[in-house]
Design an enzyme around this catalytic site. Structure first.
Site, short mmCIF file in Angstrom:
data_model
loop_
_atom_site.label_atom_id
_atom_site.label_comp_id
_atom_site.label_asym_id
_atom_site.label_seq_id
_atom_site.Cartn_x
_atom_site.Cartn_y
_atom_site.Cartn_z
CE LYS A 1 -11.94 -5.22 -0.49
NZ LYS A 1 -11.54 -4.06 -1.25
CG ASN B 1 -11.04 -3.03 -4.92
OD1 ASN B 1 -11.53 -3.90 -4.20
ND2 ASN B 1 -9.96 -2.35 -4.57
CG HIS C 1 -14.61 -4.11 3.45
ND1 HIS C 1 -13.53 -3.43 2.88
CD2 HIS C 1 -14.08 -4.79 4.50
CE1 HIS C 1 -12.43 -3.68 3.56
NE2 HIS C 1 -12.73 -4.50 4.54
CG ASN C 2 -13.08 -1.12 -0.11
OD1 ASN C 2 -13.01 -2.10 0.63
ND2 ASN C 2 -12.23 -0.90 -1.09
NE ARG D 1 -0.08 -4.26 -18.45
CZ ARG D 1 -0.70 -3.08 -18.55
NH1 ARG D 1 -1.13 -2.65 -19.72
NH2 ARG D 1 -0.87 -2.33 -17.48
CB SER E 1 -10.15 -6.73 2.56
OG SER E 1 -9.68 -5.72 3.43
CG MET F 1 -3.06 -6.36 -2.65
SD MET F 1 -4.81 -5.96 -2.44
CE MET F 1 -5.45 -7.48 -1.75
CD GLU G 1 -10.62 0.84 3.46
OE1 GLU G 1 -10.17 1.52 2.51
OE2 GLU G 1 -10.54 -0.40 3.51
CG LEU H 1 2.71 -11.48 -11.07
CD1 LEU H 1 3.98 -12.10 -11.62
CD2 LEU H 1 1.99 -12.45 -10.14
N GLY H 2 1.19 -7.26 -8.94
CA GLY H 2 1.43 -5.99 -8.28
C GLY H 2 1.53 -6.15 -6.78
#
Length: 325
Positions: free
Chosen positions: A188, A95, A191-192, A31, A121, A11, A195, A8-9
């Protein structure tokens, strides 16, 4: 439908919120008990362990993992798989390296657990804007989770399909089934990598603009330029318009010198993996490789370009400066 969110960071928490807003039932674990308690206050079902999480889910279970890539993801996947059964689905939305996905999918398949890799993303803005999703793995498992992907994705977002498109499909809604295990994170990863290159181009361009008044230049060729205004005018009708430019314009408007950024620019791994994929395929990737090397160099000496990079990273991903950790 019911789905678990592990991690639950920046994102994961917002993804759980978006799912709940879309009518899904979320079981959440982190945690950090405070992170769990916050989501419980918003309507989620909180648990104190992965084992408890599995017990709260009705078969066939679906659990989405949003934790840092590497050892943490590996340990989480393997521990959680011990509490799951044949027919359950595990989604790694972090990732991860696509080759790790291929390996994990084979291991879990021996017990009938279906493993999906979902390149995600959207950063800290995904709660409102939605998340662009690139998914790999078992196609039947993907089909069963379409309601989740539809909720997390941006939807049409008011963007019409490209004029040449005739196929329709989920890509126009902001999510795509890319192929078998590893395909989602492979897409992805590229994609990065792209980026990195785009960010580096903006950063270097603004650095040149900032130094247009250098004393080494002829007096009649020196310019005192307002970078915030330049970024703002480029946002309107220019061919270089993008969300990254929007973030740069916002950062420059708030602090033209970007003094709150050190210029120390981290790389999260995908750029290295992209360059390695280019090497494996013998595909020239000069710009993406140079952009990666520029981040390495930023840790030795810092330029205004590096501060622009830091500002963009903070804008879309909430990445913190080293001194803030």
């Amino acid at each position: 439908m019911q789905i678990a969110m592990v991690g639950l960071g920046r994102m994961g928490a917002n993804m759980a919120r978006r799912l709940m807003r879309g009518g899904h039932d979320c079981v959440v674990y982190d945690r950090n008990p405070e992170a769990v308690a916050q989501l419980v206050s918003e309507g989620a079902i909180g648990v104190a362990s992965l084992q408890e999480l599995a017990k709260k889910l009705a078969p066939p279970r679906a659990a989405w993992i949003m934790v840092p890539s590497g050892e943490i993801t590996e340990n989480t996947v393997m521990e959680l798989s011990g509490y799951l059964s044949a027919g359950d689905v595990m989604i790694d939305g972090g990732n991860s390296y696509f080759k790790d996905d291929v390996r994990r999918a084979k291991v879990l398949a021996q017990r009938g657990i279906r493993y999906l890799d979902a390149g995600t993303s959207g950063g800290v803005w995904g709660l409102e804007r939605g998340y662009c999703l690139m998914v790999g793995g078992d196609s039947a498992a993907v089909k069963s989770l379409e309601p989740v992907f539809h909720t997390l994705a941006p939807g049409g977002s008011g963007i019409p399909p490209s004029p040449g498109r005739t196929t329709g499909g989920s890509a126009e809604l902001g999510w795509l089934y890319c192929g078998p295990s590893g395909a989602g994170h492979f897409v992805k990863m590229i994609h990065n990598g792209i980026e990195y290159g785009m960010m580096q181009a903006y950063a270097e361009g603004f650095d040149i603009l900032r130094n247009a008044n250098a004393e080494s230049l002829p007096a009649d060729q020196r310019y005192e330029l307002n970078l915030a205004d330049i970024a703002e005018v480029w946002r309107r009708g220019s061919v270089v318009t993008s969300w990254l430019l929007d973030l740069s314009a916002d950062a420059l408007a708030r602090n033209p010198d970007l003094s709150e950024y050190s210029g120390f620019v981290q790389d999260s791994g995908e750029g290295r993996w992209t360059v390695q994929a280019a090497l494996d395929q013998a595909v020239p990737a000069e710009v993406l490789t140079a952009a990666l090397y520029a981040r390495f160099r930023s840790r030795q000496e810092h330029t205004f370009a590096d501060k622009i990079l830091s500002a963009m990273r903070h804008g879309f991903g909430g990445h913190v400066e080293p001194h803030e950790k």
